[in-house]
Design an enzyme around this catalytic site. Structure first.
Site, mmCIF file in Angstrom:
data_model
loop_
_atom_site.group_PDB
_atom_site.id
_atom_site.type_symbol
_atom_site.label_atom_id
_atom_site.label_comp_id
_atom_site.label_asym_id
_atom_site.label_seq_id
_atom_site.Cartn_x
_atom_site.Cartn_y
_atom_site.Cartn_z
ATOM 1 N N ASP A 22 51.267 55.456 29.296
ATOM 2 C CA ASP A 22 50.697 54.281 28.715
ATOM 3 C C ASP A 22 52.202 53.617 28.311
ATOM 4 O O ASP A 22 53.439 53.910 28.203
ATOM 5 C CB ASP A 22 50.228 54.900 27.415
ATOM 6 C CG ASP A 22 50.794 53.538 26.371
ATOM 7 O OD1 ASP A 22 52.062 52.545 26.497
ATOM 8 O OD2 ASP A 22 49.267 53.647 26.151
ATOM 9 N N HIS A 23 52.102 52.239 29.630
ATOM 10 C CA HIS A 23 53.935 52.015 29.819
ATOM 11 C C HIS A 23 54.810 51.711 28.826
ATOM 12 O O HIS A 23 55.979 51.235 28.626
ATOM 13 C CB HIS A 23 53.683 51.247 31.307
ATOM 14 C CG HIS A 23 53.156 49.939 30.440
ATOM 15 N ND1 HIS A 23 51.792 49.404 30.261
ATOM 16 C CD2 HIS A 23 53.969 48.568 30.507
ATOM 17 C CE1 HIS A 23 51.981 48.171 30.259
ATOM 18 N NE2 HIS A 23 53.250 47.811 30.104
ATOM 19 N N HIS A 74 47.987 50.701 24.326
ATOM 20 C CA HIS A 74 49.624 50.152 23.735
ATOM 21 C C HIS A 74 49.541 50.234 21.871
ATOM 22 O O HIS A 74 50.729 50.068 21.311
ATOM 23 C CB HIS A 74 50.277 49.599 24.038
ATOM 24 C CG HIS A 74 49.307 49.742 25.588
ATOM 25 N ND1 HIS A 74 49.729 50.087 25.846
ATOM 26 C CD2 HIS A 74 49.546 47.764 26.857
ATOM 27 C CE1 HIS A 74 49.919 50.124 27.642
ATOM 28 N NE2 HIS A 74 49.483 48.834 27.932
HETATM 29 C C1 BG6 Z 1 48.845 46.172 30.745
HETATM 30 C C2 BG6 Z 1 47.640 45.224 30.707
HETATM 31 O O1 BG6 Z 1 48.875 47.285 30.077
HETATM 32 O O2 BG6 Z 1 50.107 45.613 29.854
HETATM 33 C C3 BG6 Z 1 47.695 43.914 30.366
HETATM 34 O O3 BG6 Z 1 46.855 45.881 31.199
HETATM 35 C C4 BG6 Z 1 48.809 43.577 30.056
HETATM 36 O O4 BG6 Z 1 47.003 43.326 30.673
HETATM 37 C C5 BG6 Z 1 49.947 44.576 30.022
HETATM 38 O O5 BG6 Z 1 49.104 41.780 30.240
HETATM 39 C C6 BG6 Z 1 51.313 43.824 28.850
HETATM 40 O O6 BG6 Z 1 52.553 44.516 29.913
HETATM 41 P P1 BG6 Z 1 54.281 43.682 28.902
HETATM 42 O O7 BG6 Z 1 55.345 45.080 28.912
HETATM 43 O O8 BG6 Z 1 54.536 43.184 29.519
HETATM 44 O O9 BG6 Z 1 53.852 43.840 27.788
#
Ligand code: BG6
Length: 512
Positions: free
Chosen positions: A197-198, A260
């Site tokens: 989960d990034h 997230h």
């Molecule tokens: C991803 C989603 O996991 O997270 C995207 O698939 C989203 O739709 C993105 O734009 C948002 O990531 P961050 O790090 O830019 O907030």
């Protein structure tokens, strides 16, 4: 500690270099590899965190030669590097890049990969340790796992380790997530599996735990006696950015909330883990997920709002409606915005609503966690003008300007007693400098050293799907007008404001 002292400490931290190993990337010709993985690995290399004995094999159907793969990556890194990469580092790196054609749709499709792994092991002395990164659509993961199992590539021994990294989305609903977990757990131990989960790779998200548990002063007020409500917002100004086909099968609840936002919610509300290790932390998160009150059909209309963006303007630029985006159905009912009220049934949080919201094409990009304290004044200040005084608020700013901001009342200088709100606003960049990481560095590094703390456990993902599944099912049969249209460039549908107004509350405005 002063800013200068913080920087010295940061530079002197001793780092653990990862074991020798080969990283195999399935889907290496895709976007993720060039945009995030290779730049993050270079950053790790620049910080001496990659092992000397290291190699990367790009595996996929493209059938690129090693040379083609190397020149492709050499061209891409110029666009996607987040720091200046020294030519010697890139030279070292590029010599370790290999490409192999694998067709995981047919039996024995990983045999060539197996041979290549053996060659690379000898050449780079990787000791047989290998990390398999599934940078592929979720449907392909079971097939790849089957091929790897067939080729006996997942089994580890006392002499070498094997690990699997699975990108999101992890399943499409509870059933598919369960099936995927079963497939994985049949051939690998939980400790070999890294579900990415990034958001957990973001420094400011990792800092939630440090802020709460390394600073006793906040923890004593972190409960329903002092906190009125919590608001977690992940707003994006971007639209679906060429990912219409993926997005139109998923939507914001699956794409952002289930993973997230629930992860941020857990870090904000969980009990203090006994130790800072994978099992303790993931167990504490699981306790929170288990305590989230399940959604019933009768309360979904009052507690969950879904919206979809119409045309509008962002930064003075006209943008199209969601249904006009490429690869999106013209009558799509997919939500690009969700706001919902979460209740946690445990002693600490009973009675404290937690409001989550996320959306695309909103007025700005901001992710933050707002802790709104109760309006508890200890003294009767009589007729003093206090109309500008609001309850204390603590904002954990996740992005783009990472930091923490505490708002409190203060006396306005003057003979007549009067008060107004002030903000103690602390920006991480003032202390730690501007971050040049893309967020995958920590996650990749943790996979290399075998630390699962920042990765979701099987039960974490399943419970999260279990929470959103009833909402997804409800929407399948709900009337069309439950999908609220909002203009691009706004803060979302009015129904999201109404959600809080019903509780006599308001969303905190996105911070500047
Ligand atoms: C991803 C989603 O996991 O997270 C995207 O698939 C989203 O739709 C993105 O734009 C948002 O990531 P961050 O790090 O830019 O907030």
């Amino acid at each position: 500690m002063t800013i200068a002292e913080t920087k010295t400490l940061q530079n002197s931290l001793a780092n653990q270099v990862a074991d020798p190993c080969t990283l195999v990337i399935f889907g290496a010709s895709g976007d993720l590899t060039k945009r995030l993985l290779i730049p993050a690995l270079c950053n790790l290399g620049a910080r001496n965190l990659l092992p000397k004995n290291f190699a990367i094999i790009g595996a996929g159907r493209s059938g690129m030669t090693d040379e083609e793969f190397r020149s492709q990556m050499t061209a891409d890194i110029k666009t996607f590097a987040t720091t200046n990469i020294e030519p010697e580092l890139w030279q070292w790196f590029v010599e370790r890049l290999y490409s192999v054609k694998t067709d995981f749709t047919c039996a024995n499709g990983c045999e060539t990969l197996k041979q290549r792994l053996d060659e690379v092991k000898e050449k780079h002395q990787t000791r047989g340790n290998a990390l398999f990164y599934m940078a592929v659509p979720p449907d392909s993961v079971p097939e790849i796992v089957e091929r790897l199992t067939e080729a006996n590539l997942i089994k580890q021994t006392n002499d070498f380790w094997r690990r699997l990294i699975i990108e999101k989305p992890f399943g499409h609903d509870l059933d598919s997530a369960r099936a995927l977990n079963q497939t994985l757990l049949k051939v690998a131990e939980e400790t070999q599996i890294f579900r990415i989960d990034h958001y957990l790779g973001k420094e400011s998200v990792q800092n939630i735990m440090v802020f709460r548990f390394a600073n006793g002063i906040f923890e004593s007020t972190w409960n329903n006696k002092y906190i009125d409500n919590i608001q977690i917002t992940a707003a994006e100004s971007l639209g679906v950015e060429g990912r219409g086909a993926y997005y139109d099968n998923n939507g914001a609840l699956r794409d952002m909330i289930q993973n997230h936002l629930f992860q941020m919610l857990a870090l904000t509300t969980m009990e203090a883990p006994k130790r800072y290790d994978a099992e303790s932390v993931r167990e504490c998160k699981q306790n929170i997920f288990n305590s989230i009150r399940p959604y019933q059909n009768t309360d979904i209309p009052l507690t969950v709002v879904r919206g979809q963006y119409a045309a509008g303007k962002i930064d003075d630029q006209a943008v199209c409606a969601y249904r006009e985006e490429p690869s999106v159905r013209k009558d799509s009912m997919i939500e690009t915005f969700v706001a919902l009220k979460v209740l946690i049934d445990n002693d600490r949080w009973s009675g404290v609503p937690i409001y989550l919201r996320t959306g695309k094409r909103l007025s700005k990009r901001v992710t933050e966690i707002v802790i709104q304290f109760k309006d508890d004044r200890l003294t009767d200040f009589g007729d003093m003008p206090t109309k500008n005084l609001t309850p204390n608020t603590l904002v954990l700013k996740i992005q783009p300007d990472e930091g923490i901001c505490l708002q409190f009342g203060a006396k306005v200088p003057g003979e007549v007693l009067s008060m107004q709100m002030l903000a103690m606003d602390c920006k991480y960049s003032d202390y730690f400098g501007k971050q040049t990481k893309n967020g995958y560095e920590t996650l990749l590094y943790d996979c290399l050293i075998g630390d699962c703390l920042l990765f979701a456990r099987a039960d974490n993902v399943e419970t999260n799907w279990g929470i959103v599944d009833p909402i997804l099912k409800y929407w399948q049969n709900a009337a069309q007008d439950t999908l609220q249209v909002y203009s691009s460039g706004t803060s979302g549908p009015i129904a999201a404001d109404k959600l809080l107004e019903r509780d006599s509350r308001k969303w905190q405005k996105f911070s500047k």
